[in-house]
Design a protein around this motif. Structure first.
Motif, PDB file in Angstrom:
ATOM      1  N   ILE A   1       2.285   9.401  19.973  1.00 55.03           N
ATOM      2  CA  ILE A   1       3.454   9.716  19.146  1.00 55.03           C
ATOM      3  C   ILE A   1       3.151   9.399  17.685  1.00 55.03           C
ATOM      4  O   ILE A   1       3.426  10.196  16.784  1.00 55.03           O
ATOM      5  N   SER A   2       2.533   8.230  17.445  1.00 52.03           N
ATOM      6  CA  SER A   2       2.168   7.871  16.067  1.00 52.03           C
ATOM      7  C   SER A   2       1.238   8.908  15.467  1.00 52.03           C
ATOM      8  O   SER A   2       1.426   9.344  14.322  1.00 52.03           O
ATOM      9  N   ILE A   3       0.220   9.302  16.240  1.00 55.58           N
ATOM     10  CA  ILE A   3      -0.745  10.276  15.726  1.00 55.58           C
ATOM     11  C   ILE A   3      -0.040  11.583  15.379  1.00 55.58           C
ATOM     12  O   ILE A   3      -0.297  12.199  14.342  1.00 55.58           O
ATOM     13  N   THR A   4       0.892  11.986  16.243  1.00 52.56           N
ATOM     14  CA  THR A   4       1.627  13.213  15.977  1.00 52.56           C
ATOM     15  C   THR A   4       2.374  13.132  14.644  1.00 52.56           C
ATOM     16  O   THR A   4       2.353  14.063  13.847  1.00 52.56           O
ATOM     17  N   PHE A   5       3.026  12.005  14.429  1.00 51.14           N
ATOM     18  CA  PHE A   5       3.744  11.833  13.169  1.00 51.14           C
ATOM     19  C   PHE A   5       2.777  11.875  11.987  1.00 51.14           C
ATOM     20  O   PHE A   5       3.072  12.481  10.961  1.00 51.14           O
ATOM     21  N   VAL A   6       1.627  11.220  12.136  1.00 53.12           N
ATOM     22  CA  VAL A   6       0.673  11.172  11.028  1.00 53.12           C
ATOM     23  C   VAL A   6       0.162  12.579  10.723  1.00 53.12           C
ATOM     24  O   VAL A   6       0.160  13.016   9.562  1.00 53.12           O
ATOM     25  N   ILE A   7      -0.229  13.323  11.755  1.00 53.81           N
ATOM     26  CA  ILE A   7      -0.751  14.678  11.519  1.00 53.81           C
ATOM     27  C   ILE A   7       0.323  15.566  10.905  1.00 53.81           C
ATOM     28  O   ILE A   7       0.100  16.236   9.898  1.00 53.81           O
ATOM     29  N   GLY A   8       1.513  15.531  11.498  1.00 53.56           N
ATOM     30  CA  GLY A   8       2.617  16.352  10.985  1.00 53.56           C
ATOM     31  C   GLY A   8       2.896  16.041   9.523  1.00 53.56           C
ATOM     32  O   GLY A   8       3.086  16.939   8.701  1.00 53.56           O
TER      33      GLY A   8
ATOM     34  N   PHE B   1       0.833  -1.196   0.000  1.00 53.44           N
ATOM     35  CA  PHE B   1       0.000   0.000   0.000  1.00 53.44           C
ATOM     36  C   PHE B   1       0.876   1.258   0.000  1.00 53.44           C
ATOM     37  O   PHE B   1       0.677   2.189  -0.779  1.00 53.44           O
ATOM     38  N   LEU B   2       1.869   1.239   0.894  1.00 56.22           N
ATOM     39  CA  LEU B   2       2.698   2.422   1.102  1.00 56.22           C
ATOM     40  C   LEU B   2       3.422   2.818  -0.187  1.00 56.22           C
ATOM     41  O   LEU B   2       3.498   4.001  -0.537  1.00 56.22           O
ATOM     42  N   THR B   3       3.961   1.828  -0.872  1.00 54.39           N
ATOM     43  CA  THR B   3       4.798   2.140  -2.032  1.00 54.39           C
ATOM     44  C   THR B   3       3.997   2.200  -3.321  1.00 54.39           C
ATOM     45  O   THR B   3       4.556   2.465  -4.380  1.00 54.39           O
ATOM     46  N   PHE B   4       2.684   1.929  -3.217  1.00 53.97           N
ATOM     47  CA  PHE B   4       1.865   1.840  -4.429  1.00 53.97           C
ATOM     48  C   PHE B   4       1.999   3.050  -5.372  1.00 53.97           C
ATOM     49  O   PHE B   4       2.365   2.875  -6.541  1.00 53.97           O
ATOM     50  N   PRO B   5       1.748   4.271  -4.914  1.00 59.53           N
ATOM     51  CA  PRO B   5       1.749   5.376  -5.879  1.00 59.53           C
ATOM     52  C   PRO B   5       3.118   5.612  -6.522  1.00 59.53           C
ATOM     53  O   PRO B   5       3.195   5.972  -7.697  1.00 59.53           O
TER      54      PRO B   5
ATOM     55  N   GLY C   1       0.907  10.579   5.590  1.00 57.87           N
ATOM     56  CA  GLY C   1       0.650  10.141   6.962  1.00 57.87           C
ATOM     57  C   GLY C   1       1.151   8.721   7.165  1.00 57.87           C
ATOM     58  O   GLY C   1       1.797   8.408   8.170  1.00 57.87           O
ATOM     59  N   ALA C   2       0.878   7.869   6.185  1.00 58.51           N
ATOM     60  CA  ALA C   2       1.314   6.473   6.288  1.00 58.51           C
ATOM     61  C   ALA C   2       2.838   6.384   6.318  1.00 58.51           C
ATOM     62  O   ALA C   2       3.404   5.604   7.089  1.00 58.51           O
ATOM     63  N   TYR C   3       3.480   7.188   5.502  1.00 55.78           N
ATOM     64  CA  TYR C   3       4.948   7.191   5.533  1.00 55.78           C
ATOM     65  C   TYR C   3       5.458   7.659   6.893  1.00 55.78           C
ATOM     66  O   TYR C   3       6.363   7.060   7.475  1.00 55.78           O
ATOM     67  N   GLY C   4       4.873   8.744   7.392  1.00 55.59           N
ATOM     68  CA  GLY C   4       5.291   9.254   8.692  1.00 55.59           C
ATOM     69  C   GLY C   4       5.152   8.187   9.773  1.00 55.59           C
ATOM     70  O   GLY C   4       6.074   7.951  10.562  1.00 55.59           O
ATOM     71  N   TYR C   5       4.026   7.502   9.756  1.00 60.72           N
ATOM     72  CA  TYR C   5       3.744   6.456  10.732  1.00 60.72           C
ATOM     73  C   TYR C   5       4.804   5.355  10.650  1.00 60.72           C
ATOM     74  O   TYR C   5       5.384   4.933  11.651  1.00 60.72           O
ATOM     75  N   THR C   6       5.069   4.911   9.417  1.00 65.53           N
ATOM     76  CA  THR C   6       5.997   3.800   9.214  1.00 65.53           C
ATOM     77  C   THR C   6       7.417   4.183   9.637  1.00 65.53           C
ATOM     78  O   THR C   6       8.108   3.414  10.306  1.00 65.53           O
ATOM     79  N   ILE C   7       7.818   5.389   9.250  1.00 62.03           N
ATOM     80  CA  ILE C   7       9.172   5.829   9.591  1.00 62.03           C
ATOM     81  C   ILE C   7       9.370   5.850  11.101  1.00 62.03           C
ATOM     82  O   ILE C   7      10.378   5.380  11.631  1.00 62.03           O
TER      83      ILE C   7
END
Lengths: 411, 259, 300
Positions: free
Chosen positions: C197-204, A22-26, C80-86
C-alpha cells in the motif's frame, strides 16, 4: 514506563521529527522571489518544524499507547475526560435544565451586553448552527456524505436576491420559497444520484456544488456573474424601518428563533419512525431495505429536508449581508459545515451546536490565528476521524423504560 | 394439501457466465417448516437473495401467495422492501443488525412497513402518530420478551452476545408481520445447548401458524424441525422429501460425500 | 482544419497530464478502495517543489539540462514522501473504519495541504521558470503542436510504458495486483500488504508530481489551489475509464482531455470546468463502472 522505553520513545520521535524536517524542507525553508531572483533560506522554520513534530509525535504516540491499554480493559472503555463530563450534565435533568436556562438567558441579553460587532459574529455562528443541524440530518443521521451542501445554501440566497431584485418580494415571503426551491433542487439531484455508493455520492454532490457555483459565476444575464447582487432588502419588521444597529439585533433574535425551531424539529425527527429509518439506513443499507424500508424515498426525504434548511439559511444570509456573489459559495464552505458536523459528533444535536460555536467563534476571537483557520479545519477532520470518529459528543439513542406488568414508555 | 405460500418456477440466475441457480422449482405450503440444504456454494443464500429482491433473477419466476390473495404475486422486479411488505421476512447468515441502534429500536425498524407516520407526524406528534408509536413500542417489546431479550432493551445491538444477536435478528424479522419467514443458518456458530434452544424457539414461532423456510448445516436441527427438505447442489434441486426420505436418498448422499 | 488539429493535440496534452494524476487515484482505489481526495494536492505539492528547486538551481546558475533532471527527481522524491506520510497518518489508522471515515479524513488532508502550502509559500500566482526550450525542429509545426506539448506527450508515454512494465513483470507489480484482487489472500500468501500500500502511494504520488512539473512549465504559473480542480478532473477521468483499471485511467484521461479541448474550442470556454463536472455526474449516474471497469456484485 521504564527508562529504556522512554529512551526508545525519544529516539523514535526524533526520527519522526527528522523525517518531517526533510519532508517540509523545500516548502518551509526555501522561499524564492522569482522576480528579483533571490532565495530566502528560512532556517528558523526548520527548527520550528523539528521541535513541533517532535513534541506532537511524543504526544500522539502516548495517546495511541494509552488507547491500546484501554482497549485491553474493555470495562473502562471510552469514558474519557471532557466528553463524558459534558454528557453527564446532559443526562441529569436538574443540571440540564439549569444549564439550558443559563444559556437561554445569556443568549437573550447578549445583544444588549455586547457590541453590534459581537452580535453580528454571534448571528453568523447561529447561522452555522442551523446549517450544521441541517447537514446533520443528511450526513449524521442518514449517513449520506453530501459535499455539495453549499449549493443549496446558494440556491436559497440567490432565490431571495433575485426575487427581491426583480420583483421586490420581501424576506418573509421568500423565506419559505427559498427553502422549497432548495428542497426541490435537493430532490432533483437526489433522484438520480441516491442509488450511488457512499463515496461516489460524495463526489457527485461535490461536482454538483461546483456546477452551481460556476453557473452563477458565468451566466451573467441571470445572476450578474462574479460581481454579484447588491442592495438586497433586510428582513421587514411589521413595516417599520429599522436603523442598522437595531436591524442587527433583530437579525440576531431572528436567528435565535430559527435555532430553537431547528433544534425542536430535528430532535423530534430523530426519535420518530422516519429518524429511525435514517439511522438504520446509515448502519446497513441492505438490511434496512430487507426490513421493509423504502431506501430511495427515505434517502430523498433526508436529502430534501437538509437542502430545505440550507435554503432557508441562504435567504437569511442574503438578507443579512445585503450583498451576495458566487465567491461565498465555494467548496470550502461545504467543508466548514461538514467539519462542524464531524467535530461535534455525527447525529448529535448538542455536539453540532458546540461544533459550530467552536469552529466559527474561535477564528473570530483569535484574530492573529485566523490565517490558520482553514488549516485547522483540515486538521480537525483528520484528527477527529483518526482519534474520535464519534465526535466531541457521541450521539446516544434515547432509552425506553418498561415495567414488567404495566408498560409505559417515554422517549 | 395446504394452500401454497410460495411457488418457485424454473428459477435461474447468472453471475458473469456462472449459473448460480439452474431451473430451480419448488413450493412452500401453509404451516410447514421447510429446510433448504446443500453443500457450500450450492446456491442456498443466492436463492434467499432472489426471494428477497436483493438479486434480480434472469429466468423463471417466483410467486408469493399472501393470506388474502388466491392468485400469486410475481416477485419479478420487486424491491426488497416491497417484498417485505407483502409478508416475506428474512434473517442473514452473517448477522446484519443496526449495531449502534438499541435492541428495541432494531425491532422497531421491523415495524416500519406496518406503520405510516412521516415528516408531519414526526413534527406534530398528533394523536394518530402517538398511538401508532405506542403500538410499535409495545409490539416490539413483546417480541423481545418472547425471544428472551427483554433484559437488553436499551443496549446497543452491537454489544449483545452472539446468540442474542441471532435471536434479535429473528425478532426484527418477526416484527414485519410476515406469513413466511426465511432463516439463513439460524444455528451457525452455536454450541449444542444453544442449538437446542433455537430449535425450541423456531418450533414456538411456527406454532403461531407462521411458515418457515430455513437454510442450515446442522443436521440435527434440520431433521428434527423440518416437515419437508429440499436439497440443492450446483444450483439445481437434487432431492425433495421428508427427513426420512432425504436421509436415504442416494443422490443426497452422493452430493454430500462427493463420491 | 489546422484549428481542429491544434485542438486535438491540446486535448491530447491535457489528457496526458490527467492520466499522470488519474493513475494515482486508480491505483490507490484498486488496492484499498479509497478515493484519495488529497491526491490533487500531491500534484500541487509536486508543482511547488519543482518551482522551488528549479528556481534555486537557475538562480545559482546551473545548466538547463541539469536543472530539468534534478527538478524532476526532487519533485518525484518529495511528492512520494508526502504520499507515504499521508497514508501513514491519515488513512492507515482507518483501515477498518466505516467507509466514509477515510474519505472525510482525505478531505481534511486535502484542505490541510492546500493551506500548508498557502502558509509556507504564498497565496499569489508564481511564475514558473521555462524548463522546456522551443526546439528548432518543431518550428514548422508550432501552430498546432508546441515543444512543451511534445515533451509532455513523450514523457507521459515513456512513464506509461515503464509503469506497465513494473506492474506486469516485477515482483512488486505482481504483489500489487494480488493485493488489489484480494487483500486477505495476499496477506495469507506472505505479501506484506502494508508495504505494498505504501509503495502504491509513493508511485502514484511520484507520477502526479511529474504531471505537476510538466503542466507548471507548460502553463508557466502555479498557485496553491491548482490541485483541487486538477484532482477532480483526474478523478473524473479515472471514473470515466473505470476506477481501479490502469488502462482505463489512461483512456478516460484522453477522452476527457479531448472532450474538454473540443468543447472549449467549439462551444464556449466559460464553462470549461462545468463540462468536466457534468461529465463526472453523468458517468457516475449512468455507468458507474466506467468504460473498462467491471460491475461488482454485492455480497450479502
Amino acid at each position: 514506563m521504564t527508562i529504556s522505553s522512554v529512551f526508545r520513545e525519544i529516539i523514535r520521535s526524533s526520527l519522526i521529527s527528522l523525517w518531517f524536517v526533510f519532508l517540509t524542507f523545500p516548502l518551509m525553508v526555501i522561499k524564492v522571489n522569482p522576480i528579483e531572483r533571490v532565495v530566502h533560506w528560512r532556517w528558523g522554520n526548520m527548527l520550528y518544524v523539528a521541535v513541533t513534530s517532535f513534541v506532537l509525535s511524543l504526544f500522539f504516540r502516548e495517546v495511541v499507547r494509552r488507547r491500546k491499554l484501554r482497549e485491553t480493559r474493555p470495562e473502562e472503555e471510552n469514558r474519557a475526560g471532557i466528553a463524558l463530563s459534558i454528557r453527564r450534565i446532559f443526562d441529569e435533568p436538574g443540571k440540564r435544565n439549569m444549564l439550558t436556562g443559563i444559556v437561554f438567558c445569556f443568549s437573550l441579553v447578549f445583544p444588549f451586553v455586547f457590541s453590534s460587532y459581537q452580535t453580528t459574529i454571534m448571528t453568523t455562528a447561529l447561522m452555522y448552527v442551523v446549517l450544521g443541524l441541517g447537514l446533520n440530518i443528511v450526513v449524521g443521521m442518514a449517513g449520506l456524505l453530501d459535499l455539495g451542501y453549499v449549493a443549496f445554501y446558494a440556491v436559497g440566497a440567490y432565490t431571495y436576491a433575485l426575487l427581491n431584485h426583480h420583483f421586490h418580494l420581501g424576506f418573509w415571503t421568500v423565506l419559505p420559497i427559498g427553502g422549497l426551491v432548495a428542497a426541490l433542487f435537493g430532490f432533483l439531484l437526489g433522484f438520480p444520484v441516491l442509488r450511488l455508493r457512499g463515496d461516489y455520492l460524495a463526489i457527485v454532490t461535490l461536482g454538483f456544488g461546483e456546477i452551481i457555483r460556476l453557473i452563477l459565476e458565468n451566466w451573467g444575464k441571470f445572476s450578474q456573474g462574479p460581481s454579484g447582487i447588491a442592495n438586497i432588502s433586510r428582513p421587514g419588521f411589521f413595516g417599520i424601518h429599522l436603523s442598522l444597529d437595531s436591524a442587527i439585533v433583530y437579525m440576531y433574535y431572528l436567528m435565535i428563533v430559527f435555532v430553537l425551531a431547528t433544534i425542536f424539529i430535528v430532535s423530534r425527527l430523530q426519535n420518530s419512525r422516519l429518524g429511525r429509518a435514517w439511522i438504520a439506513l446509515r448502519e446497513d443499507e441492505t438490511a434496512c431495505q430487507v426490513m421493509g424500508i423504502d431506501k430511495r424515498k427515505t434517502k430523498l426525504t433526508a436529502f430534501a429536508l437538509g437542502a430545505f434548511w440550507a435554503g432557508i439559511i441562504g435567504v437569511v444570509f442574503a438578507s443579512k449581508t445585503t450583498f451576495i456573489n458566487p465567491a461565498s459559495f465555494t467548496f470550502l464552505e461545504s467543508a466548514i459545515i461538514l467539519s462542524i458536523v464531524v467535530l461535534g459528533g455525527m447525529g448529535s444535536i448538542i455536539g453540532v451546536i458546540m461544533g459550530a460555536f467552536i469552529l466559527i467563534l474561535m477564528p473570530e476571537y483569535l484574530r492573529p490565528l485566523s490565517q490558520y483557520r482553514m488549516f485547522a479545519f483540515g486538521l480537525i477532520l483528520v484528527l477527529m476521524m483518526v482519534f474520535r470518529p464519534q465526535g466531541l459528543i457521541a450521539n446516544v439513542r434515547s432509552a425506553y423504560h418498561f415495567e414488567k406488568t404495566k408498560r409505559t414508555f417515554h422517549a | 394439501m395446504n394452500k401454497y405460500l410460495l411457488k418457485i418456477n424454473n428459477l435461474s440466475i447468472d453471475f458473469g457466465g456462472i449459473r448460480a441457480l439452474n431451473r430451480l422449482s419448488f413450493d412452500i405450503r401453509q404451516a410447514e417448516i421447510a429446510a433448504l440444504i446443500g453443500p457450500n456454494g450450492a446456491g442456498k443464500t443466492t436463492l434467499f437473495n432472489c426471494l428477497t429482491g436483493i438479486y434480480a433473477f434472469s429466468e423463471g419466476d417466483i410467486l408469493l401467495f399472501p393470506p388474502e390473495s388466491e392468485k400469486g404475486i410475481s416477485l419479478k422486479g420487486m424491491k426488497p422492501n416491497q417484498i417485505t411488505e407483502k409478508g416475506l421476512a428474512r434473517t442473514f447468515q452473517n448477522i446484519r443488525l443496526f449495531s449502534r441502534m438499541t435492541v428495541l429500536e432494531n425491532v422497531m425498524i421491523g415495524r416500519h412497513c406496518r406503520t405510516r407516520a412521516y415528516i408531519l407526524g414526526a413534527l406534530f406528534r398528533n394523536a394518530a402518530t402517538r398511538k401508532e408509536e405506542r403500538e410499535t413500542v409495545d409490539k416490539s417489546y413483546a417480541l423481545l420478551e418472547k425471544m428472551g431479550l427483554a433484559e437488553y432493551v436499551n443496549e446497543p445491538a452491537g454489544n449483545l452476545p452472539y446468540g442474542a444477536q441471532r435471536r434479535l435478528e429473528i425478532a426484527r424479522a418477526l416484527a414485519t408481520d410476515p406469513f413466511l419467514l426465511l432463516l439463513d443458518e439460524p444455528a451457525a456458530g452455536m454450541n449444542p445447548q444453544e442449538t437446542s434452544d433455537i430449535i425450541d424457539l423456531i418450533r414456538e414461532i411456527a406454532s403461531d401458524g407462521l411458515s418457515i423456510l430455513l437454510i442450515e448445516h446442522d443436521m440435527k436441527l434440520v431433521m428434527s424441525l423440518s416437515d419437508r427438505i429440499f436439497v440443492i447442489d450446483y444450483g439445481r434441486k437434487i432431492a425433495e422429501g421428508d427427513p426420512a426420505e432425504i436421509r436415504s436418498n442416494p443422490a443426497v448422499i452422493k452430493a454430500y460425500l462427493g463420491a | 482544419m489546422n484549428y481542429f488539429i491544434e485542438l486535438f493535440f491540446s486535448g491530447l496534452t491535457r489528457g496526458a497530464i490527467y492520466a499522470l494524476i488519474a493513475l494515482g487515484y486508480t491505483m490507490v482505489y484498486g488496492i484499498i478502495g479509497l478515493i484519495n481526495f488529497a491526491h490533487g494536492e500531491i500534484y500541487m505539492i509536486g508543482a511547488f517543489t519543482s518551482f522551488v528547486v528549479a528556481s534555486v538551481l537557475s538562480i545559482y546558475g546551473f545548466p538547463l539540462i541539469a536543472i530539468v533532471i534534478m527538478t524532476g527527481f526532487a519533485a518525484a522524491v518529495w511528492a512520494g514522501a508526502y504520499g507515504y506520510t499521508i497514508e501513514k497518518l491519515a488513512y492507515k489508522p482507518l483501515r477498518h473504519a466505516p467507509r466514509l471515515s477515510p474519505l472525510i479524513s482525505a478531505i481534511g488532508m486535502s484542505i490541510l495541504l492546500q493551506n500548508y502550502v498557502l502558509l509556507a509559500q504564498t497565496s499569489d500566482f508564481l511564475p514558473f521558470p521555462k524548463l522546456i526550450p522551443d526546439f528548432p525542429f518543431m518550428e514548422r509545426y508550432a501552430d498546432v503542436l508546441g515543444s512543451s506539448d511534445l515533451v509532455i506527450l513523450l514523457t507521459t508515454t515513456a512513464v506509461m510504458i515503464l509503469l506497465t512494465f513494473l506492474i506486469k513483470y516485477t515482483r512488486i507489480g505482481k504483489a500489487m495486483r494480488a493485493t488489489a484482487q484480494d487483500t486477505t489472500m495476499a496477506m495469507l500468501v506472505g505479501i506484506n500488504v502494508n508495504r505494498i500500500i505504501s509503495i502504491t502511494f509513493v508511485i502514484g504520488s511520484a507520477l502526479a508530481a511529474i504531471g505537476g512539473l510538466l503542466i507548471a512549465s507548460h502553463i508557466g504559473q502555479i498557485n496553491f489551489y491548482i490541485g483541487f480542480i486538477a484532482g477532480i478532473k483526474a478523478f473524473t477521468a479515472a471514473v470515466l475509464g473505470g476506477i481501479g483499471s490502469i488502462p482505463g485511467a489512461v483512456l478516460g484521461s484522453l477522452v476527457l482531455g479531448l472532450t474538454e479541448s473540443f468543447a472549449t474550442g467549439y462551444v464556449s470556454s466559460d464553462y470549461e470546468d462545468v463540462f468536466a463536472f457534468s461529465l463526472l455526474v453523468l458517468i457516475l449516474i449512468f455507468k458507474p463502472s466506467g468504460l473498462l471497469g467491471k460491475a461488482v456484485i454485492k455480497k450479502v
